[in-house]
Design a protein around this motif. Structure first.
Motif, PDB file in Angstrom:
ATOM      1  N   LYS A 122     -19.040  -2.779  -6.132  1.00  0.00           N
ATOM      2  CA  LYS A 122     -18.292  -3.711  -6.982  1.00  0.00           C
ATOM      3  C   LYS A 122     -17.275  -2.981  -7.843  1.00  0.00           C
ATOM      4  O   LYS A 122     -16.146  -3.446  -8.028  1.00  0.00           O
ATOM      5  N   LEU A 123     -17.649  -1.828  -8.360  1.00  0.00           N
ATOM      6  CA  LEU A 123     -16.712  -1.041  -9.152  1.00  0.00           C
ATOM      7  C   LEU A 123     -15.565  -0.523  -8.293  1.00  0.00           C
ATOM      8  O   LEU A 123     -14.413  -0.490  -8.736  1.00  0.00           O
ATOM      9  N   ASP A 124     -15.866  -0.106  -7.054  1.00  0.00           N
ATOM     10  CA  ASP A 124     -14.817   0.366  -6.150  1.00  0.00           C
ATOM     11  C   ASP A 124     -13.793  -0.731  -5.875  1.00  0.00           C
ATOM     12  O   ASP A 124     -12.582  -0.483  -5.877  1.00  0.00           O
ATOM     13  N   VAL A 125     -14.279  -1.962  -5.648  1.00  0.00           N
ATOM     14  CA  VAL A 125     -13.373  -3.084  -5.402  1.00  0.00           C
ATOM     15  C   VAL A 125     -12.507  -3.327  -6.637  1.00  0.00           C
ATOM     16  O   VAL A 125     -11.286  -3.502  -6.536  1.00  0.00           O
ATOM     17  N   TYR A 126     -13.127  -3.302  -7.805  1.00  0.00           N
ATOM     18  CA  TYR A 126     -12.379  -3.532  -9.041  1.00  0.00           C
ATOM     19  C   TYR A 126     -11.370  -2.412  -9.288  1.00  0.00           C
ATOM     20  O   TYR A 126     -10.236  -2.672  -9.681  1.00  0.00           O
ATOM     21  N   ILE A 127     -11.768  -1.185  -9.025  1.00  0.00           N
ATOM     22  CA  ILE A 127     -10.866  -0.044  -9.219  1.00  0.00           C
ATOM     23  C   ILE A 127      -9.662  -0.156  -8.296  1.00  0.00           C
ATOM     24  O   ILE A 127      -8.518   0.069  -8.716  1.00  0.00           O
ATOM     25  N   GLU A 128      -9.880  -0.513  -7.036  1.00  0.00           N
ATOM     26  CA  GLU A 128      -8.779  -0.687  -6.090  1.00  0.00           C
ATOM     27  C   GLU A 128      -7.824  -1.778  -6.574  1.00  0.00           C
ATOM     28  O   GLU A 128      -6.599  -1.628  -6.495  1.00  0.00           O
ATOM     29  N   GLN A 129      -8.381  -2.868  -7.086  1.00  0.00           N
ATOM     30  CA  GLN A 129      -7.564  -3.965  -7.594  1.00  0.00           C
ATOM     31  C   GLN A 129      -6.724  -3.505  -8.788  1.00  0.00           C
ATOM     32  O   GLN A 129      -5.528  -3.777  -8.859  1.00  0.00           O
ATOM     33  N   ARG A 130      -7.332  -2.788  -9.715  1.00  0.00           N
ATOM     34  CA  ARG A 130      -6.614  -2.296 -10.887  1.00  0.00           C
ATOM     35  C   ARG A 130      -5.533  -1.293 -10.492  1.00  0.00           C
ATOM     36  O   ARG A 130      -4.433  -1.295 -11.046  1.00  0.00           O
ATOM     37  N   GLU A 131      -5.834  -0.419  -9.523  1.00  0.00           N
ATOM     38  CA  GLU A 131      -4.837   0.545  -9.061  1.00  0.00           C
ATOM     39  C   GLU A 131      -3.638  -0.175  -8.447  1.00  0.00           C
ATOM     40  O   GLU A 131      -2.487   0.206  -8.681  1.00  0.00           O
ATOM     41  N   LYS A 132      -3.904  -1.230  -7.685  1.00  0.00           N
ATOM     42  CA  LYS A 132      -2.832  -2.011  -7.072  1.00  0.00           C
ATOM     43  C   LYS A 132      -1.987  -2.688  -8.152  1.00  0.00           C
ATOM     44  O   LYS A 132      -0.755  -2.682  -8.079  1.00  0.00           O
ATOM     45  N   GLU A 133      -2.652  -3.255  -9.167  1.00  0.00           N
ATOM     46  CA  GLU A 133      -1.928  -3.900 -10.264  1.00  0.00           C
ATOM     47  C   GLU A 133      -1.061  -2.891 -11.017  1.00  0.00           C
ATOM     48  O   GLU A 133       0.088  -3.192 -11.364  1.00  0.00           O
ATOM     49  N   GLU A 134      -1.604  -1.718 -11.274  1.00  0.00           N
ATOM     50  CA  GLU A 134      -0.849  -0.675 -11.970  1.00  0.00           C
ATOM     51  C   GLU A 134       0.360  -0.235 -11.155  1.00  0.00           C
ATOM     52  O   GLU A 134       1.447  -0.015 -11.691  1.00  0.00           O
ATOM     53  N   GLU A 135       0.164  -0.094  -9.841  1.00  0.00           N
ATOM     54  CA  GLU A 135       1.259   0.307  -8.963  1.00  0.00           C
ATOM     55  C   GLU A 135       2.355  -0.756  -8.966  1.00  0.00           C
ATOM     56  O   GLU A 135       3.549  -0.430  -9.056  1.00  0.00           O
ATOM     57  N   GLU A 136       1.965  -2.032  -8.895  1.00  0.00           N
ATOM     58  CA  GLU A 136       2.943  -3.119  -8.921  1.00  0.00           C
ATOM     59  C   GLU A 136       3.687  -3.147 -10.255  1.00  0.00           C
ATOM     60  O   GLU A 136       4.905  -3.361 -10.294  1.00  0.00           O
ATOM     61  N   LYS A 137       2.967  -2.913 -11.336  1.00  0.00           N
ATOM     62  CA  LYS A 137       3.574  -2.902 -12.664  1.00  0.00           C
ATOM     63  C   LYS A 137       4.588  -1.757 -12.767  1.00  0.00           C
ATOM     64  O   LYS A 137       5.704  -1.950 -13.245  1.00  0.00           O
ATOM     65  N   ASN A 138       4.193  -0.575 -12.283  1.00  0.00           N
ATOM     66  CA  ASN A 138       5.103   0.579 -12.316  1.00  0.00           C
ATOM     67  C   ASN A 138       6.339   0.351 -11.457  1.00  0.00           C
ATOM     68  O   ASN A 138       7.445   0.751 -11.836  1.00  0.00           O
ATOM     69  N   MET A 139       6.155  -0.299 -10.308  1.00  0.00           N
ATOM     70  CA  MET A 139       7.300  -0.602  -9.442  1.00  0.00           C
ATOM     71  C   MET A 139       8.238  -1.586 -10.134  1.00  0.00           C
ATOM     72  O   MET A 139       9.459  -1.426 -10.083  1.00  0.00           O
TER      73      MET A 139
END
Length: 129
Positions: free
Chosen positions: A40-57
């Motif tokens: 569950k933490l891995d799924v959440y971490i992947e989601q947060r990483e994707k959100e951060e990447e989108e925000k940075n883009m």
């Protein structure tokens, strides 16, 4: 509810900072539960990483647009910052203080009517502010 979640997160961070506390806290939890938590933490971490990447883009794209407009108009970063601060909406107070209501009779002494006495200490000393 949010305060409770913050307490849980703070407790978990405190436990995980210390290897011995981590071991003591999780030694009686079965392996299947630990693996479920990890998944569950891995799924959440992947989601947060994707959100951060989108925000940075998005920030990168916005910076490119602003840089292009600055180059086209000849404005400096300070000029753009000044323009942004001028156009930012100003905060309005949540509640305006109302004026105290005036009494109809002038006989009432306003200073004695609004004077408060505070009692403090073991000897019940008073203070009028």
């Amino acid at each position: 509810m949010e305060v409770n979640q913050n307490n849980i997160i703070e407790s978990l961070q405190k436990i995980l900072k210390n290897k011995r506390q981590t071991h003591l806290s999780f030694q009686h939890i079965d392996l299947g539960t630990l693996q479920t938590i990890r998944k569950k933490l891995d799924v959440y971490i992947e989601q947060r990483e994707k959100e951060e990447e989108e925000k940075n883009m998005a920030l990168s794209e916005a910076k490119k647009v602003i840089d292009a407009m600055m180059e086209k108009t000849g404005l400096s970063r300070n000029d753009v910052a000044a323009l942004i601060s001028q156009s930012a909406p100003k905060k309005t107070p949540k509640r305006l203080r109302s004026e105290p209501k005036a009494t109809e009779t002038s006989e009432v002494n306003t200073s004695s009517a609004t004077q408060k006495h505070y009692v403090y200490g073991d000897n019940h000393l008073s203070w009028d502010g």
